[in-house]
Design a protein around this motif. Structure first.
Motif, PDB file in Angstrom:
ATOM      1  N   ALA A 282     -55.904  13.617  19.875  1.00 38.58           N
ATOM      2  CA  ALA A 282     -55.942  13.726  21.335  1.00 38.58           C
ATOM      3  C   ALA A 282     -57.347  14.036  21.824  1.00 38.58           C
ATOM      4  CB  ALA A 282     -54.969  14.818  21.793  1.00 38.58           C
ATOM      5  N   ARG A 283     -58.067  14.885  21.099  1.00 41.19           N
ATOM      6  CA  ARG A 283     -59.449  15.204  21.479  1.00 41.19           C
ATOM      7  C   ARG A 283     -60.316  13.947  21.413  1.00 41.19           C
ATOM      8  NH1 ARG A 283     -61.819  19.002  24.389  1.00 41.19           N
ATOM      9  NH2 ARG A 283     -60.257  20.422  23.483  1.00 41.19           N
ATOM     10  N   ALA A 284     -60.088  13.094  20.435  1.00 40.83           N
ATOM     11  CA  ALA A 284     -60.847  11.843  20.340  1.00 40.83           C
ATOM     12  C   ALA A 284     -60.603  10.965  21.558  1.00 40.83           C
ATOM     13  CB  ALA A 284     -60.468  11.096  19.053  1.00 40.83           C
ATOM     14  N   VAL A 285     -59.342  10.919  22.018  1.00 45.23           N
ATOM     15  CA  VAL A 285     -59.029  10.119  23.212  1.00 45.23           C
ATOM     16  C   VAL A 285     -59.767  10.675  24.423  1.00 45.23           C
ATOM     17  CG1 VAL A 285     -57.193   9.496  24.827  1.00 45.23           C
ATOM     18  CG2 VAL A 285     -56.806   9.298  22.373  1.00 45.23           C
ATOM     19  N   LEU A 286     -59.804  11.991  24.570  1.00 46.40           N
ATOM     20  CA  LEU A 286     -60.530  12.600  25.687  1.00 46.40           C
ATOM     21  C   LEU A 286     -61.995  12.198  25.675  1.00 46.40           C
ATOM     22  CD1 LEU A 286     -57.939  14.326  26.002  1.00 46.40           C
ATOM     23  CD2 LEU A 286     -59.408  16.299  26.427  1.00 46.40           C
ATOM     24  N   ASP A 287     -62.536  12.005  24.473  1.00 45.58           N
ATOM     25  CA  ASP A 287     -63.944  11.615  24.346  1.00 45.58           C
ATOM     26  C   ASP A 287     -64.134  10.106  24.328  1.00 45.58           C
ATOM     27  OD1 ASP A 287     -64.657  14.262  24.289  1.00 45.58           O
ATOM     28  OD2 ASP A 287     -64.811  14.389  22.105  1.00 45.58           O
ATOM     29  N   GLY A 288     -63.027   9.356  24.525  1.00 46.82           N
ATOM     30  CA  GLY A 288     -63.130   7.907  24.610  1.00 46.82           C
ATOM     31  C   GLY A 288     -63.283   7.207  23.286  1.00 46.82           C
ATOM     32  N   ARG A 289     -62.836   7.852  22.192  1.00 44.28           N
ATOM     33  CA  ARG A 289     -62.958   7.243  20.869  1.00 44.28           C
ATOM     34  C   ARG A 289     -61.590   6.871  20.318  1.00 44.28           C
ATOM     35  NH1 ARG A 289     -63.918  11.021  18.029  1.00 44.28           N
ATOM     36  NH2 ARG A 289     -64.755  12.637  19.395  1.00 44.28           N
ATOM     37  N   GLU A 290     -61.574   5.856  19.437  1.00 41.39           N
ATOM     38  CA  GLU A 290     -60.318   5.436  18.818  1.00 41.39           C
ATOM     39  C   GLU A 290     -60.226   5.901  17.365  1.00 41.39           C
ATOM     40  OE1 GLU A 290     -61.832   0.910  17.653  1.00 41.39           O
ATOM     41  OE2 GLU A 290     -60.456   1.228  19.356  1.00 41.39           O
ATOM     42  N   TYR A 291     -61.056   6.854  17.006  1.00 42.56           N
ATOM     43  CA  TYR A 291     -61.036   7.422  15.664  1.00 42.56           C
ATOM     44  C   TYR A 291     -61.444   8.900  15.743  1.00 42.56           C
ATOM     45  CZ  TYR A 291     -66.020   6.477  16.231  1.00 42.56           C
ATOM     46  OH  TYR A 291     -67.290   6.432  16.722  1.00 42.56           O
ATOM     47  N   VAL A 292     -60.980   9.676  14.775  1.00 45.53           N
ATOM     48  CA  VAL A 292     -61.254  11.113  14.726  1.00 45.53           C
ATOM     49  C   VAL A 292     -62.509  11.361  13.896  1.00 45.53           C
ATOM     50  CG1 VAL A 292     -60.400  13.343  13.875  1.00 45.53           C
ATOM     51  CG2 VAL A 292     -58.840  11.758  15.012  1.00 45.53           C
ATOM     52  N   ASP A 295     -65.990  16.741  14.071  1.00 46.28           N
ATOM     53  CA  ASP A 295     -66.192  17.606  15.236  1.00 46.28           C
ATOM     54  C   ASP A 295     -64.891  17.821  16.012  1.00 46.28           C
ATOM     55  OD1 ASP A 295     -68.815  18.035  14.701  1.00 46.28           O
ATOM     56  OD2 ASP A 295     -69.608  16.663  16.213  1.00 46.28           O
ATOM     57  N   ASP A 296     -64.040  16.800  16.067  1.00 42.84           N
ATOM     58  CA  ASP A 296     -62.751  16.943  16.742  1.00 42.84           C
ATOM     59  C   ASP A 296     -61.900  17.999  16.036  1.00 42.84           C
ATOM     60  OD1 ASP A 296     -63.349  14.841  18.539  1.00 42.84           O
ATOM     61  OD2 ASP A 296     -62.675  13.361  17.067  1.00 42.84           O
ATOM     62  N   VAL A 297     -61.891  17.942  14.717  1.00 43.73           N
ATOM     63  CA  VAL A 297     -61.133  18.917  13.924  1.00 43.73           C
ATOM     64  C   VAL A 297     -61.668  20.328  14.161  1.00 43.73           C
ATOM     65  CG1 VAL A 297     -60.547  19.644  11.581  1.00 43.73           C
ATOM     66  CG2 VAL A 297     -60.551  17.205  12.171  1.00 43.73           C
ATOM     67  N   GLN A 298     -62.985  20.475  14.143  1.00 46.35           N
ATOM     68  CA  GLN A 298     -63.590  21.794  14.314  1.00 46.35           C
ATOM     69  C   GLN A 298     -63.342  22.350  15.718  1.00 46.35           C
ATOM     70  OE1 GLN A 298     -67.599  20.801  13.257  1.00 46.35           O
ATOM     71  NE2 GLN A 298     -67.170  20.737  11.053  1.00 46.35           N
ATOM     72  N   THR A 299     -63.339  21.469  16.718  1.00 44.25           N
ATOM     73  CA  THR A 299     -63.084  21.911  18.091  1.00 44.25           C
ATOM     74  C   THR A 299     -61.670  22.443  18.249  1.00 44.25           C
ATOM     75  OG1 THR A 299     -64.665  20.305  18.978  1.00 44.25           O
ATOM     76  CG2 THR A 299     -63.025  21.180  20.515  1.00 44.25           C
ATOM     77  N   GLU A 300     -60.720  21.823  17.559  1.00 46.19           N
ATOM     78  CA  GLU A 300     -59.314  22.176  17.735  1.00 46.19           C
ATOM     79  C   GLU A 300     -58.814  23.227  16.750  1.00 46.19           C
ATOM     80  OE1 GLU A 300     -57.519  21.149  20.217  1.00 46.19           O
ATOM     81  OE2 GLU A 300     -59.185  19.950  20.960  1.00 46.19           O
ATOM     82  N   ALA A 301     -59.511  23.450  15.657  1.00 45.46           N
ATOM     83  CA  ALA A 301     -58.988  24.287  14.573  1.00 45.46           C
ATOM     84  C   ALA A 301     -58.678  25.712  15.023  1.00 45.46           C
ATOM     85  CB  ALA A 301     -59.979  24.309  13.413  1.00 45.46           C
ATOM     86  N   ARG A 302     -59.516  26.298  15.849  1.00 47.22           N
ATOM     87  CA  ARG A 302     -59.316  27.703  16.223  1.00 47.22           C
ATOM     88  C   ARG A 302     -58.012  27.902  16.988  1.00 47.22           C
ATOM     89  NH1 ARG A 302     -64.446  26.116  16.461  1.00 47.22           N
ATOM     90  NH2 ARG A 302     -66.068  27.340  15.416  1.00 47.22           N
ATOM     91  N   SER A 303     -57.771  27.063  17.978  1.00 47.75           N
ATOM     92  CA  SER A 303     -56.578  27.242  18.808  1.00 47.75           C
ATOM     93  C   SER A 303     -55.310  26.782  18.108  1.00 47.75           C
ATOM     94  CB  SER A 303     -56.733  26.497  20.143  1.00 47.75           C
ATOM     95  OG  SER A 303     -56.941  25.113  19.917  1.00 47.75           O
ATOM     96  N   VAL A 304     -55.444  25.912  17.085  1.00 47.64           N
ATOM     97  CA  VAL A 304     -54.274  25.408  16.369  1.00 47.64           C
ATOM     98  C   VAL A 304     -53.932  26.279  15.162  1.00 47.64           C
ATOM     99  CG1 VAL A 304     -53.350  23.460  15.045  1.00 47.64           C
ATOM    100  CG2 VAL A 304     -54.666  23.035  17.128  1.00 47.64           C
TER     101      VAL A 304
END
Length: 332
Positions: A282-292, A295-304
């Motif tokens: 989902a973070r990749a989609v927010l950034d307009g990318r079709e692949y992870v 950095d996407d993993v690191q951004t989400e890891a804390r809250s997940v």
């Protein structure tokens, strides 16, 4: 005609056929990112100074997850959930959790109809697209457990009959952390079903002053109109599901989860690993990318991850273990 209605009218015939078949067709990445931006801006008309938190909420919804908001009373937890629900033209239900709330008050109950001589099912508030569980930790564990099946399997079983929940389905629960003597601790099995756990915190001086100006008259949430349809949300979620996750990225998520298991009393479950991958998509989609990317993993890891970890000592938190994992596990 509202923006959401106009956008719906522009949906291609293929999307209409998929909708009739029950399967949404994915939106193009730019359209999905634009939808998120519209919803975020709309929520921002009510929620001041918490742009990052709003993004995390939208990531959760797009990634087919559930959200737990924990903080002191009065910082906007409930208002954030209501603002999101008003921004999408979908069915919204609120459950006020109290010590005397029963599981059937959440899931629904069979009622005898004297005219027909048969029992009829009256669905509870869980049968909605967005369900707000307000102050969820005020209800006893028996009532909280009524959400376990719904959150994991998107269905509810009452008196031996299983019924599917609406699609999309997201639970946003709030809890305060300042009255431990008057609340119940959430079961670990329930905590693990929340994709993310967030804290809003107090606003800074400028944001609080701006908020006071907006609410001096009518509250801005009363004039909030939908900017997206339920079908558009379903299609955006389908978009997230098609975002590519390469094997090295999957291995990175696995290694992060393994680190928490090796360095804590209770580490991240496989369900948590799946949640992180979906959030990264989902973070990749927010950034307009079709692949992870990592950095996407690191951004989400804390809250997940953080709320799923039980440290070995009282001197550290789950977040400390996750931070150590992020700094210790190499990205291949």
């Amino acid at each position: 005609m509202s923006d959401a209605e106009a956008e719906a009218d522009r949906e291609p015939e293929a999307a209409t056929r998929d909708r009739e078949a029950g399967e949404p067709s994915p939106l193009p990445i730019p359209e999905a990112a634009d939808l998120v931006s519209r919803v975020a801006d709309n929520v921002g008309r009510v929620i001041v100074g918490n742009d990052a938190a709003v993004e995390h909420v939208l990531v959760t919804v797009l990634a087919r997850g559930h959200l737990l908001l924990e903080d002191v009373p009065g910082v906007g937890k409930t208002m954030l959930a209501r603002s999101l629900a008003r921004s999408v033209d979908c069915e919204f239900k609120r459950v006020q959790f109290t010590p005397d709330l029963l599981p059937s008050d959440v899931t629904g109950v069979n009622v005898y109809n004297q005219k027909t001589g048969e029992f009829e099912f009256r669905p509870g508030p869980v049968f909605a697209n967005i369900v707000l569980g307000d102050e969820i930790n005020r209800a006893p564990p028996k009532t909280q457990s009524a959400l376990l099946e719904a959150m994991e399997e998107r269905q509810v079983t009452v008196d031996g009959v299983t019924r599917d929940l609406p699609d999309p389905f997201t639970v946003i629960a709030t809890q305060n952390d300042v009255e431990p003597g008057r609340t119940y601790e959430l079961p670990i099995a329930e905590i693990d079903r929340f994709m993310k756990k967030l804290r809003l915190g107090y606003p800074d001086r400028a944001d609080e002053t701006e908020m006071l100006g907006r609410t001096a008259g009518d509250h801005p949430i009363e004039s909030l109109d939908p900017v997206a349809t339920t079908e558009q949300l379903r299609r955006a979620r389908a978009t997230v599901g098609e975002v590519g996750v390469s094997e090295p990225v999957r291995e990175y998520v696995t290694d992060l989860a393994a680190y928490t298991r090796e360095h804590a009393q209770l580490g991240v479950s496989p369900r948590g690993s799946i949640a992180l991958v979906r959030a990264a998509q989902a973070r990749a989609v927010l950034d307009g990318r079709e692949y992870v990317v990592p950095d996407d993993v690191q951004t989400e890891a804390r809250s997940v991850f953080a709320h799923r970890v039980r440290p070995r000592t009282g001197s550290e938190s789950g977040l400390d273990v996750v931070e150590d994992a992020l700094s210790s596990v190499a990205v291949e």
